[in-house]
Design an enzyme around this catalytic site. Structure first.
Site, PDB file in Angstrom:
ATOM      1  N   GLU A   1      78.541 -20.491 100.583  1.00  0.00           N
ATOM      2  CA  GLU A   1      77.815 -20.480  99.313  1.00  0.00           C
ATOM      3  C   GLU A   1      76.946 -21.730  99.146  1.00  0.00           C
ATOM      4  OE1 GLU A   1      81.034 -19.772  96.570  1.00  0.00           O
ATOM      5  OE2 GLU A   1      81.330 -17.724  97.341  1.00  0.00           O
TER       6      GLU A   1
ATOM      7  N   ARG B   1      87.346 -19.538  81.493  1.00  0.00           N
ATOM      8  CA  ARG B   1      87.245 -18.128  81.082  1.00  0.00           C
ATOM      9  C   ARG B   1      88.228 -17.810  79.969  1.00  0.00           C
ATOM     10  NH1 ARG B   1      86.920 -16.004  87.315  1.00  0.00           N
ATOM     11  NH2 ARG B   1      84.640 -16.000  87.574  1.00  0.00           N
TER      12      ARG B   1
ATOM     13  N   HIS C   1      81.125 -18.952  88.149  1.00  0.00           N
ATOM     14  CA  HIS C   1      81.565 -18.668  89.512  1.00  0.00           C
ATOM     15  C   HIS C   1      82.118 -19.933  90.156  1.00  0.00           C
ATOM     16  CE1 HIS C   1      81.602 -17.294  93.676  1.00  0.00           C
ATOM     17  NE2 HIS C   1      81.133 -18.500  93.968  1.00  0.00           N
TER      18      HIS C   1
ATOM     19  N   ASN D   1      81.858 -13.066  82.649  1.00  0.00           N
ATOM     20  CA  ASN D   1      82.893 -14.101  82.739  1.00  0.00           C
ATOM     21  C   ASN D   1      82.345 -15.490  83.024  1.00  0.00           C
ATOM     22  OD1 ASN D   1      82.332 -13.761  85.422  1.00  0.00           O
ATOM     23  ND2 ASN D   1      84.367 -13.053  86.016  1.00  0.00           N
TER      24      ASN D   1
ATOM     25  N   ARG E   1      88.953 -23.408  90.955  1.00  0.00           N
ATOM     26  CA  ARG E   1      89.354 -22.025  90.631  1.00  0.00           C
ATOM     27  C   ARG E   1      90.382 -22.007  89.507  1.00  0.00           C
ATOM     28  NH1 ARG E   1      86.832 -17.312  92.487  1.00  0.00           N
ATOM     29  NH2 ARG E   1      88.854 -16.290  92.385  1.00  0.00           N
TER      30      ARG E   1
ATOM     31  N   THR F   1      89.772 -13.900  87.323  1.00  0.00           N
ATOM     32  CA  THR F   1      88.509 -13.151  87.297  1.00  0.00           C
ATOM     33  C   THR F   1      88.339 -12.360  86.003  1.00  0.00           C
ATOM     34  OG1 THR F   1      88.547 -12.987  89.700  1.00  0.00           O
ATOM     35  CG2 THR F   1      87.160 -11.404  88.522  1.00  0.00           C
TER      36      THR F   1
ATOM     37  N   LYS G   1      76.862 -18.700  85.201  1.00  0.00           N
ATOM     38  CA  LYS G   1      76.106 -17.469  85.346  1.00  0.00           C
ATOM     39  C   LYS G   1      75.243 -17.247  84.091  1.00  0.00           C
ATOM     40  CE  LYS G   1      79.868 -15.025  86.887  1.00  0.00           C
ATOM     41  NZ  LYS G   1      80.641 -14.047  87.746  1.00  0.00           N
TER      42      LYS G   1
ATOM     43  N   PHE H   1      80.700  -1.833  90.438  1.00  0.00           N
ATOM     44  CA  PHE H   1      79.992  -2.756  89.541  1.00  0.00           C
ATOM     45  C   PHE H   1      78.945  -3.603  90.256  1.00  0.00           C
ATOM     46  CE2 PHE H   1      83.970  -4.763  90.934  1.00  0.00           C
ATOM     47  CZ  PHE H   1      83.505  -5.938  91.501  1.00  0.00           C
TER      48      PHE H   1
ATOM     49  N   TYR I   1      77.401 -12.191  97.017  1.00  0.00           N
ATOM     50  CA  TYR I   1      78.500 -11.277  96.689  1.00  0.00           C
ATOM     51  C   TYR I   1      78.690 -10.191  97.757  1.00  0.00           C
ATOM     52  CZ  TYR I   1      79.115 -13.167  91.947  1.00  0.00           C
ATOM     53  OH  TYR I   1      79.404 -13.965  90.854  1.00  0.00           O
TER      54      TYR I   1
HETATM   55  N1  UDP Z   1      83.240  -8.281  88.559  1.00  0.00           N
HETATM   56  C1  UDP Z   1      82.996  -7.254  87.676  1.00  0.00           C
HETATM   57  N2  UDP Z   1      83.957  -6.281  87.535  1.00  0.00           N
HETATM   58  C2  UDP Z   1      85.133  -6.305  88.229  1.00  0.00           C
HETATM   59  C3  UDP Z   1      85.369  -7.368  89.128  1.00  0.00           C
HETATM   60  C4  UDP Z   1      84.393  -8.345  89.248  1.00  0.00           C
HETATM   61  O1  UDP Z   1      81.941  -7.206  87.026  1.00  0.00           O
HETATM   62  O2  UDP Z   1      85.960  -5.407  88.050  1.00  0.00           O
HETATM   63  C5  UDP Z   1      82.227  -9.333  88.701  1.00  0.00           C
HETATM   64  C6  UDP Z   1      82.567 -10.593  87.902  1.00  0.00           C
HETATM   65  O3  UDP Z   1      81.358 -11.169  87.436  1.00  0.00           O
HETATM   66  C7  UDP Z   1      83.213 -11.468  88.949  1.00  0.00           C
HETATM   67  C8  UDP Z   1      82.331 -11.141  90.157  1.00  0.00           C
HETATM   68  O4  UDP Z   1      82.132  -9.737  90.060  1.00  0.00           O
HETATM   69  O5  UDP Z   1      83.181 -12.841  88.586  1.00  0.00           O
HETATM   70  C9  UDP Z   1      82.921 -11.493  91.503  1.00  0.00           C
HETATM   71  O6  UDP Z   1      84.166 -10.876  91.642  1.00  0.00           O
HETATM   72  P1  UDP Z   1      85.358 -11.661  92.318  1.00  0.00           P
HETATM   73  O7  UDP Z   1      86.468 -10.694  92.529  1.00  0.00           O
HETATM   74  O8  UDP Z   1      84.861 -12.424  93.503  1.00  0.00           O
HETATM   75  O9  UDP Z   1      85.804 -12.658  91.137  1.00  0.00           O
HETATM   76  P2  UDP Z   1      85.631 -14.240  90.963  1.00  0.00           P
HETATM   77  O10 UDP Z   1      85.680 -14.865  92.335  1.00  0.00           O
HETATM   78  O11 UDP Z   1      84.309 -14.479  90.271  1.00  0.00           O
HETATM   79  O12 UDP Z   1      86.773 -14.666  90.092  1.00  0.00           O
HETATM   80 MG    MG Z   2      84.793 -14.367  94.126  1.00  0.00          MG
END
Ligand code: UDP
Ligand code: MG
Length: 165
Positions: A139, A115, A128, A125, A98, A104, A20, A68, A60
């Site tokens: 995706e 991360r 993705h 973070n 993952r 996350t 990202k 957010f 997303y």
């Molecule tokens: N995100 C955020 N605040 C939160 C949760 C998620 O800014 O409280 C953002 C963060 O960049 C995250 C993305 O939204 O990577 C997608 O969220 P998801 O729960 O899908 O997490 P990921 O799959 O990226 O681990």
């Molecule tokens: Mg996700």
């Protein structure tokens, strides 16, 4: 036709991984590539993209109601840095990817994960990764839908990396 995410549970399985904009600013692209290459996964697609708001919102879509969401879409698509979009292929790459990325919220990401090594904030973070086969299909087609953008090739020495015997 064959799924863009390959065949689930086989060595042709594919996942969508993206560095990202914050990760790009911080010079983490090579570190992400290094980890997936070292593990033995195969890079079958790679490009720098400034995604439109529409692409980011589709990517997303499941988070549309979150507080957010707007900030997330802004930082992904404002063009201050590109997203480095990749497709990686290999055994169990969706789940293993993952695990390599970490939780996350980086404050819950284990040390040793991407991360957990490089991030301290959920809003920055760095990376993705698709969270399921269905997400990978969605995706990859969203970011790499055009014919010819994904390359079928055999990695030299792959017989020393993958065997079922
Ligand atoms: N995100 C955020 N605040 C939160 C949760 C998620 O800014 O409280 C953002 C963060 O960049 C995250 C993305 O939204 O990577 C997608 O969220 P998801 O729960 O899908 O997490 P990921 O799959 O990226 O681990
Ligand atoms: Mg996700």
């Amino acid at each position: 036709s064959k799924s863009l995410a390959g065949v689930k549970g086989t060595e042709t399985e594919r996942t969508f991984i993206a560095v990202k904009p914050d990760g790009v600013h911080r010079g983490l692209v090579h570190k992400v590539i290094e980890r997936f290459e070292n593990r033995g996964y195969k890079l079958v697609g790679l490009k720098a993209v400034v995604p439109s708001r529409q692409l980011t919102e589709e990517h997303y879509a499941d988070l549309k109601s979150k507080p957010f969401f707007k900030g997330l879409v802004d930082y992904m698509s404002n063009g201050e840095a590109p997203v480095i979009a990749m497709v990686w292929e290999g055994p169990d790459v969706i789940k293993q990817g993952r695990a390599m990325i970490g939780a996350t919220n980086p404050l819950q990401s284990a040390p040793g994960t991407i991360r957990g090594e490089y991030c301290v904030s959920v809003g920055r973070n760095a990376i993705h990764g698709s969270d399921s086969f269905e997400s990978a299909e969605k995706e990859i087609s969203l970011w790499f839908g055009k014919a010819g953008e994904l390359i079928d090739w055999k990695r030299s020495g792959s017989e020393w990396v993958i065997s079922n015997n």
